[in-house]
Design a protein around this motif. Structure first.
Motif, PDB file in Angstrom:
ATOM      1  N   LEU A 276      80.730 -29.185  29.560  1.00  0.00           N
ATOM      2  CA  LEU A 276      80.749 -29.750  28.211  1.00  0.00           C
ATOM      3  C   LEU A 276      79.348 -29.842  27.616  1.00  0.00           C
ATOM      4  N   VAL A 277      78.394 -30.299  28.431  1.00  0.00           N
ATOM      5  CA  VAL A 277      77.033 -30.447  27.933  1.00  0.00           C
ATOM      6  C   VAL A 277      76.412 -29.083  27.660  1.00  0.00           C
ATOM      7  N   ALA A 278      76.649 -28.125  28.550  1.00  0.00           N
ATOM      8  CA  ALA A 278      76.106 -26.774  28.347  1.00  0.00           C
ATOM      9  C   ALA A 278      76.606 -26.183  27.031  1.00  0.00           C
ATOM     10  N   GLU A 279      77.895 -26.333  26.782  1.00  0.00           N
ATOM     11  CA  GLU A 279      78.460 -25.803  25.538  1.00  0.00           C
ATOM     12  C   GLU A 279      77.900 -26.538  24.320  1.00  0.00           C
ATOM     13  N   SER A 280      77.703 -27.848  24.446  1.00  0.00           N
ATOM     14  CA  SER A 280      77.154 -28.606  23.317  1.00  0.00           C
ATOM     15  C   SER A 280      75.720 -28.198  23.009  1.00  0.00           C
ATOM     16  N   LEU A 281      75.001 -27.686  24.016  1.00  0.00           N
ATOM     17  CA  LEU A 281      73.639 -27.206  23.812  1.00  0.00           C
ATOM     18  C   LEU A 281      73.595 -25.759  23.319  1.00  0.00           C
ATOM     19  N   GLY A 282      74.762 -25.134  23.212  1.00  0.00           N
ATOM     20  CA  GLY A 282      74.836 -23.776  22.708  1.00  0.00           C
ATOM     21  C   GLY A 282      74.702 -22.703  23.768  1.00  0.00           C
ATOM     22  N   TYR A 283      75.117 -23.019  24.995  1.00  0.00           N
ATOM     23  CA  TYR A 283      74.994 -22.062  26.094  1.00  0.00           C
ATOM     24  C   TYR A 283      76.358 -21.700  26.667  1.00  0.00           C
ATOM     25  N   THR A 284      76.489 -20.450  27.087  1.00  0.00           N
ATOM     26  CA  THR A 284      77.583 -20.082  27.970  1.00  0.00           C
ATOM     27  C   THR A 284      77.079 -20.306  29.392  1.00  0.00           C
ATOM     28  N   PHE A 285      77.993 -20.407  30.332  1.00  0.00           N
ATOM     29  CA  PHE A 285      77.576 -20.817  31.671  1.00  0.00           C
ATOM     30  C   PHE A 285      78.442 -20.155  32.733  1.00  0.00           C
ATOM     31  N   ALA A 286      77.917 -20.187  33.937  1.00  0.00           N
ATOM     32  CA  ALA A 286      78.673 -19.728  35.101  1.00  0.00           C
ATOM     33  C   ALA A 286      78.127 -20.478  36.315  1.00  0.00           C
ATOM     34  N   PHE A 287      79.043 -20.952  37.164  1.00  0.00           N
ATOM     35  CA  PHE A 287      78.646 -21.682  38.362  1.00  0.00           C
ATOM     36  C   PHE A 287      78.535 -20.733  39.549  1.00  0.00           C
ATOM     37  N   ALA A 288      77.559 -20.998  40.421  1.00  0.00           N
ATOM     38  CA  ALA A 288      77.496 -20.277  41.688  1.00  0.00           C
ATOM     39  C   ALA A 288      78.718 -20.641  42.516  1.00  0.00           C
ATOM     40  N   ARG A 289      79.156 -19.732  43.382  1.00  0.00           N
ATOM     41  CA  ARG A 289      80.379 -19.974  44.159  1.00  0.00           C
ATOM     42  C   ARG A 289      80.289 -21.240  45.009  1.00  0.00           C
ATOM     43  N   ASP A 290      79.063 -21.535  45.529  1.00  0.00           N
ATOM     44  CA  ASP A 290      78.922 -22.727  46.368  1.00  0.00           C
ATOM     45  C   ASP A 290      78.586 -23.986  45.566  1.00  0.00           C
ATOM     46  N   GLY A 291      78.495 -23.851  44.243  1.00  0.00           N
ATOM     47  CA  GLY A 291      78.233 -25.014  43.392  1.00  0.00           C
ATOM     48  C   GLY A 291      76.795 -25.499  43.414  1.00  0.00           C
ATOM     49  N   SER A 292      75.890 -24.751  44.059  1.00  0.00           N
ATOM     50  CA  SER A 292      74.503 -25.206  44.183  1.00  0.00           C
ATOM     51  C   SER A 292      73.690 -24.988  42.914  1.00  0.00           C
ATOM     52  N   SER A 293      74.205 -24.174  42.003  1.00  0.00           N
ATOM     53  CA  SER A 293      73.469 -23.903  40.769  1.00  0.00           C
ATOM     54  C   SER A 293      74.435 -23.438  39.694  1.00  0.00           C
ATOM     55  N   MET A 294      73.938 -23.375  38.478  1.00  0.00           N
ATOM     56  CA  MET A 294      74.685 -22.793  37.379  1.00  0.00           C
ATOM     57  C   MET A 294      73.707 -21.968  36.539  1.00  0.00           C
ATOM     58  N   SER A 295      74.196 -20.932  35.945  1.00  0.00           N
ATOM     59  CA  SER A 295      73.365 -20.121  35.060  1.00  0.00           C
ATOM     60  C   SER A 295      73.760 -20.400  33.621  1.00  0.00           C
ATOM     61  N   LEU A 296      72.743 -20.493  32.778  1.00  0.00           N
ATOM     62  CA  LEU A 296      72.960 -20.726  31.356  1.00  0.00           C
ATOM     63  C   LEU A 296      72.448 -19.530  30.574  1.00  0.00           C
ATOM     64  N   LYS A 297      73.190 -19.163  29.555  1.00  0.00           N
ATOM     65  CA  LYS A 297      72.760 -18.099  28.664  1.00  0.00           C
ATOM     66  C   LYS A 297      73.119 -18.500  27.248  1.00  0.00           C
ATOM     67  N   ALA A 298      72.149 -18.375  26.362  1.00  0.00           N
ATOM     68  CA  ALA A 298      72.385 -18.773  24.978  1.00  0.00           C
ATOM     69  C   ALA A 298      73.540 -17.991  24.387  1.00  0.00           C
ATOM     70  N   ALA A 299      74.371 -18.690  23.642  1.00  0.00           N
ATOM     71  CA  ALA A 299      75.515 -18.044  23.006  1.00  0.00           C
ATOM     72  C   ALA A 299      75.032 -16.967  22.042  1.00  0.00           C
ATOM     73  N   PRO A 300      75.853 -15.920  21.811  1.00  0.00           N
ATOM     74  CA  PRO A 300      75.465 -14.842  20.900  1.00  0.00           C
ATOM     75  C   PRO A 300      75.028 -15.373  19.545  1.00  0.00           C
ATOM     76  N   GLY A 301      73.923 -14.813  19.035  1.00  0.00           N
ATOM     77  CA  GLY A 301      73.429 -15.198  17.723  1.00  0.00           C
ATOM     78  C   GLY A 301      72.504 -16.392  17.716  1.00  0.00           C
ATOM     79  N   THR A 302      72.301 -17.028  18.895  1.00  0.00           N
ATOM     80  CA  THR A 302      71.428 -18.210  18.943  1.00  0.00           C
ATOM     81  C   THR A 302      70.123 -17.938  19.635  1.00  0.00           C
ATOM     82  N   SER A 303      69.911 -16.725  20.167  1.00  0.00           N
ATOM     83  CA  SER A 303      68.661 -16.405  20.844  1.00  0.00           C
ATOM     84  C   SER A 303      68.394 -14.920  20.701  1.00  0.00           C
TER      85      SER A 303
END
Length: 297
Positions: A26-53
């Motif tokens: 929810l927070v990632a989306e509110s900041l304007g990012y798409t996201f993906a979690f690592a399979r083990d949950g140790s990290s997540m990747s954020l990428k700015a939504a199209p048109g915002t970066s």
């Protein structure tokens, strides 16, 4: 089948992790990012939504190990604030070449600095240890205090991390020594280029001869220590001189302390003005009162 596999993997994870992931999403989306979690949950990747970066903007990897540990120690009502701060800090520091969650990167930059407890907005959001009731020694990386979820990523306990920082302080800096007088009372002034002067109390014998009864200490600012040996009844006047000087500077602390047996104890004293006269009212800790009584004989 991949959908059912993801459902099974989610079902095997602790419910606390699943709930925390929902907040992170929810927070990632509110900041304007798409996201993906690592399979083990140790990290997540954020990428700015199209048109915002800019096109081809790099993904931002956010470590979650320390965040999960910190969330496990906090009430659930604290989680939204914790997650928001964690992601906002990760985004703000995306250009920083040092990842504070990586101990190998952070270790050379780890230091300590002493702050007044009253000047730290939230002691639960920093890593440190109390020197006494009104002073806290904070762990820093570079110029900023380390947050618990950053230290939680490291494969060492907090006390070990603080000791690593203390070792860095001793290895990287030696304080300058100067003899000065405060209204006729001789004191030793130690000064450094970093706000870690109080850390050097551990090696006070490297700078001056410390008697068995210890030394008086004033901390006018994080870069300076003022010291007077507890070696005679003249220490009473030294308390007054140090206390008045510390009050005038309005820096780290306006009080005077007693460094003895690896502890920093407060010698509480108040400057009182009555009938046009100013005097110092001292309430020493019991152990120091016994020292004063012995020195007075």
């Amino acid at each position: 089948m991949s959908w059912f596999r993801r459902k099974r993997e989610s079902a095997r994870r602790p419910v606390e992790h699943v709930d925390l992931d929902s907040l992170l999403a929810l927070v990632a989306e509110s900041l304007g990012y798409t996201f993906a979690f690592a399979r083990d949950g140790s990290s997540m990747s954020l990428k700015a939504a199209p048109g915002t970066s800019p096109e081809g903007a790099a993904e931002l990897a956010v470590r979650l190990t320390g965040l999960r540990r910190e969330a496990g120690r906090r009430a659930r009502e604290d989680w939204p604030m914790l997650v928001s701060e964690h992601l906002a800090h990760a985004v703000a520091g995306s250009g920083d070449p040092v990842d504070a969650c990586d101990l190998d990167q952070a270790r050379p930059l780890m230091r300590t600095r002493v702050e007044s407890v009253d000047e730290v907005p939230d002691l639960t959001r920093v890593v440190g240890r109390h020197l006494n009731a009104d002073l806290v020694e904070l762990l820093t990386v570079g110029s900023r205090a380390v947050r618990p979820e950053e230290a939680g990523c490291w494969p060492v306990a907090t006390v070990q991390a603080l000791d690593l920082a203390v070792d860095n302080v001793r290895r990287e800096e030696r304080l300058g020594v100067e003899r000065i007088e405060l209204s006729g009372t001789p004191v030793t002034r130690l000064t450094g280029a970093s706000p870690s002067a109080a850390t050097h109390l551990r090696w006070l014998d490297d700078y001056l001869a410390v008697p068995a009864d210890g030394a008086l200490v004033a901390l006018p600012d994080p870069y300076t220590l003022l010291l007077h040996p507890v070696d005679g009844i003249g220490v009473v006047r030294a308390i007054e001189r140090l206390r008045v000087h510390a009050a005038r500077t309005g820096g780290l602390s306006s009080q005077v302390y007693w460094w003895h047996e690896e502890r920093l104890r407060l010698i509480k004293s108040d400057i009182v003005t009555q009938s046009g006269q100013t005097r110092l009212v001292v309430a020493p800790p019991p152990e120091f009162a016994k020292v004063l009584a012995r020195l007075a004989v």
